[in-house]
Design an enzyme around this catalytic site. Structure first.
Site, short mmCIF file in Angstrom:
data_model
loop_
_atom_site.label_atom_id
_atom_site.label_comp_id
_atom_site.label_asym_id
_atom_site.label_seq_id
_atom_site.Cartn_x
_atom_site.Cartn_y
_atom_site.Cartn_z
N HIS A 200 0.88 -1.19 0.00
CA HIS A 200 0.00 0.00 0.00
C HIS A 200 0.91 1.23 0.00
O HIS A 200 1.74 1.38 -0.90
CB HIS A 200 -0.91 -0.12 1.23
N HIS B 149 -2.21 -2.08 -9.93
CA HIS B 149 -3.26 -1.57 -9.03
C HIS B 149 -4.46 -2.51 -9.04
O HIS B 149 -4.80 -3.05 -10.09
CB HIS B 149 -3.70 -0.16 -9.46
N ASP C 129 2.47 5.77 -6.63
CA ASP C 129 3.72 5.79 -5.87
C ASP C 129 4.98 5.90 -6.73
O ASP C 129 6.05 6.16 -6.20
CB ASP C 129 3.82 4.51 -5.01
#
Ligand code: CMC
Length: 355
Positions: free
Chosen positions: A206, A245, A302
């Protein structure tokens, strides 16, 4: 709460906060986005001025909290300290057990305002420096950079960090938001719900992925090494951090904006090294995973944010906690929605097979 807090179309790559596309929101101040998520509507000029003034007035942390930060182990990730300090801080909040909407809003403002101060104080102390007093004249992004560096940041860096907070602010029922909602669903207090979110965010699948991306960039070191690095990862069936994802089966819309911002920052600094290294990793990963294997694995939120932190000289140990600075407004919006429902979330064990 009339409007959906968040909408994601994972096939088209669309993300909306309160029915407004993030591409339209990213140029606004973080305070306006925080207000939008929590109150359900964008603030007018007067409302924004009042909300910002409240946030800026609550940035300082209690001396007892500073004392506990001083006792932290500075060799570990800032997230370890952050979750402890937020939990400790609750003891001094006069509204701790006031779960009225007004009491919760006062706690929300303190949490959003003080989490950046905690992270910056931890970082300064980890580097043997005294903490910097927050500057109420600065925006959320500029003030954070000021508190970690001790000097006023340049306008572009402050603006990009503000956008980073906005793009990190909310993402529907991701793992940390779900954790926060579960805690809020028991009618436990807001601090407990935010601590739950922090504990969940830190995992490498995460929010912890941002730290891993920065470490990966160091390991790859230059664009020429990207090919061998990515092929090796795929051969060993290891995940490439900052890719893939659960919801997006196309390019993450936040990833696209971050990529553009990373490029702008690199060009302004006259140093394309980290951007080109990241782009080389992306090109090989897309060729191998998307084009050859048909898997929808693209850079996520990210990946290029990690590149931006490299240019801002933010160390990997701070990356996930900076994600938390942005995300706290989203967690709070979900907690308030959950408090209104007054219904406990209690899934059955067989549902785990569907996760
Ligand atoms: N690199 C290489 N292969 C991947 C990756 C990746 N990053 N992500 C997924 N795959 C492959 C995976 O190996 C699997 O292949 P196969 O079907 O041959 O076994 C397939 O794609 C499906 O993967 P999965 O792990 O079952 O997918 P998921 O939906 O459970 O996981 C994910 C989503 C984000 C956890 C995963 O893509 C991942 O671990 N990515 C790396 C960590 C990361 O960047 N996390 C940040 C996520 S975005 C921010 C957030 O929401 O927190």
């Amino acid at each position: 709460m009339s409007k959906n807090i968040c909408f994601i179309d994972g096939l088209e790559g669309i993300l909306k906060y309160r029915e407004i596309d993030v591409n339209e929101l990213v140029d606004l101040p973080y305070d306006a986005i925080s207000y939008l998520l929590i109150q359900g509507e964008l603030p007018g000029e007067q409302e924004l001025a009042e909300y910002s003034a409240r946030l800026r007035g609550e940035r300082k942390i209690d001396g007892r909290v500073v004392d506990v930060i001083r006792m932290c182990n500075f060799d570990i990730d800032a997230m370890e300290a952050l979750r402890t300090i937020v939990s400790f801080m609750s003891q001094f909040d006069p509204d701790l057990n006031d779960n009225s909407p007004e009491g919760n809003m006062r706690k929300a403002v303190r949490l959003i305002a003080r989490i950046p101060t905690i992270v910056a104080t931890y970082y300064r102390m980890a580097n043997g420096k005294e903490p910097i007093t927050p500057d109420p004249a600065l925006s959320h992004g500029a003030n954070f950079l000021y508190m970690i560096r001790g000097s006023k940041p340049d306008a572009l860096e402050a603006e990009i960090l503000e956008k980073d907070f906005i793009l990190s602010a909310e993402h529907e029922l991701n793992a940390s938001t779900f954790s926060s909602r579960i805690t809020a669903s028991t009618l436990s207090d807001l601090y407990s719900a935010i601590v739950s979110g922090l504990c969940t965010l830190k995992g490498p699948l995460h929010g912890g992925a941002r730290t891993e991306v920065m470490t990966m960039l160091e390991e790859v070191a230059c664009p020429e090494n990207a090919e061998e690095f990515v092929l090796g990862k795929i051969e060993r069936r290891e995940k490439i951090m900052g890719f893939g994802h659960r919801v997006y089966k196309t390019y993450d819309p936040r990833g696209k904006i971050f990529k553009q911002l990373a490029k702008e920052l690199a060009e302004t600094k006259g140093d394309m090294h980290w951007y080109e290294t990241a782009e080389a990793i992306e090109n090989v990963a897309i060729r191998e995973l998307v084009e050859k294997k048909g898997k929808p694995i693209y850079p996520n939120v990210d990946f290029y944010s990690g590149v931006i932190y490299k240019y801002m000289e933010i160390p990997p140990q701070l990356a996930t906690s900076i994600f938390a600075i942005g995300r706290v407004s989203g967690w709070i919006a979900h907690c308030f929605d959950q408090y209104e429902r007054k219904k406990i979330i209690r899934p059955r064990a067989f549902m785990l097979d569907e996760c």
